[in-house]
Design an enzyme around this catalytic site. Structure first.
Site: not given
Length: 413
Positions: A153, A185-187, A190
């Site tokens: 991320d 970015t990860d969130l 998702g």
């Protein structure tokens, strides 16, 4: 299962085989769990999802002792059933194939090509489940020159332009690029993955056709820059960092009060005039350098220090009360203890308490999705490592006690 017997949740008819770990994939799976899907989280025996050990802090039991569950892990894994399977073994691969055959969705975030050597890639699994929805989440996607790179991320926030827009101005103290305070970015990956999975399920329900979903952190980071992307694409000029200020509006930024910080977003000259009158400096509204927004933008370096001195003379609470009464857009910058004590956050029930097998109860953050006909369903707290291995294999695959014991002895489960 008949329509009448379906649970009153949006995705109560869906089973997801979750081979993901860390954040982007588990965040997607948790969204689907909140919407009622049955999530079977597959982890490596003995250690499990990396985030289980990403502490301190750890969840504490009723006596104040640390459990084995890191707070990071708890953030993204509620509502799931946890099983442990060593997919590097033939027996473990067989278990995954059996579960995939009775699942609607497979989520995975392994490196490109890693699952193919185990026969667990999309092309292999669709042979036994033609209508399977299979979502792969990687740093850079399944093709392109960076496809084989590991995706993190923090690195993607930099590569994708987010950090070029975030942080204090280069010409001010503390200036320079800054990452977000959470793995944004990860969130967002998702969240986009959740939408893509539900779109693919809708397509499957209409046509009977499954499909492959290729999600990449870098793609998401580029896409989510929204108007900043368009500022560049329409002008050819890359936007720069403005910290907590605005490029085109003054004052539209944070200020330190006598006991904390507030945000003032004066979007027009009338709101600005009210702001400085409340602060006891009406002359700042009459000064031709500051009387209009274009003038304030031009003279921001002169005006903003004067406003900062003015704001420091009152408390955060005093400013919020006075500005709200006057109709000047404003808000506090809360610490998390203040967030969860906020009456609006409480009214919206954004904290929940769920039973936990070792801690008694665990405090979690609620889903923000409010659906009237199919409300969010909290099936359970984030599970312990392997908590449901035996029950899932017995219930779904009809494994008997002898089979389970043999798999344990071989360290497959």
């Amino acid at each position: 299962m008949t329509t009448a017997s379906l649970p009153k949740t949006a995705l109560g008819h869906i089973r997801v085989l979750d081979l993901t770990r860390v954040l982007a994939g588990p965040w997607c799976a948790q969204n689907l769990a909140d919407l009622g899907a049955e999530i079977i989280k597959v982890e490596r025996p003995g250690c499990g999802d990396d985030t289980r050990s990403w502490g301190p802090p750890y969840l504490r039991d009723g006596e104040g002792n640390n459990t084995t569950e890191a707070a990071y892990y708890l953030a993204a894994n509620r509502g799931k059933q946890a099983i442990t399977v060593d997919i590097a073994t033939p027996e473990g691969q067989a278990i995954i194939r059996e579960l995939a055959a009775i699942s609607d969705v497979v989520l995975e975030n392994y490196k490109v090509g890693q699952l193919k050597k185990y026969g667990l890639d999309y092309d292999s699994l669709k042979l036994i489940k033609p209508d399977l929805v299979y979502c792969s989440i990687t740093g850079f996607g399944q093709d392109g020159p960076y496809a084989n790179r590991a995706g993190y991320d923090f690195i993607v926030q930099g590569m994708g332009g987010f950090m070029s827009l975030t942080g204090e101005r280069d010409d001010l103290p503390g200036g320079g690029p800054q990452k977000a305070g959470v793995a944004i970015t990860d969130l967002m990956t998702g969240m986009y993955s959740t939408i893509a999975v539900m779109a693919a399920l809708t397509h499957r329900d209409r046509t009977g056709e499954g499909q492959y979903i290729d999600m990449a952190l870098l793609d998401v980071q580029v896409a989510m820059l929204a108007n900043m992307n368009m500022n560049y694409l329409t002008t050819g000029n890359a936007p720069k960092r403005w910290g907590n200020a605005h490029a085109n509006i003054v004052p539209y930024q944070t200020f330190a009060t006598s006991d904390g910080h507030i945000i003032v977003a004066a979007g027009n000259d009338g709101q600005y005039k009210k702001f400085v009158h409340i602060g006891g400096q009406p002359e700042l509204a009459e000064d031709p350098r500051f009387s209009t927004n274009p003038a304030r933008v031009q003279h921001r370096d002169t005006l903003v220090p004067m406003l900062a001195d003015m704001v420091k003379r009152k408390t955060k609470g005093e400013w919020i009360t006075l500005l709200e009464e006057a109709g000047v857009p404003c808000g506090p910058i809360n610490q998390l203890n203040e967030v969860f004590d906020d009456p609006q956050v409480k009214a919206r029930a954004m904290q929940i308490d769920l039973p936990h097998p070792t801690a008694g109860t665990v405090k979690l953050v609620a889903s923000p999705m409010k659906l009237s006909a199919t409300p969010v369903n909290y099936a359970g707290a984030p599970p312990l490592l392997g908590q449901h291995t035996e029950s899932v294999l017995q219930r779904l695959l009809n494994y008997d006690v002898n089979q389970l014991q043999l798999l344990k002895e071989k360290k497959v489960i």
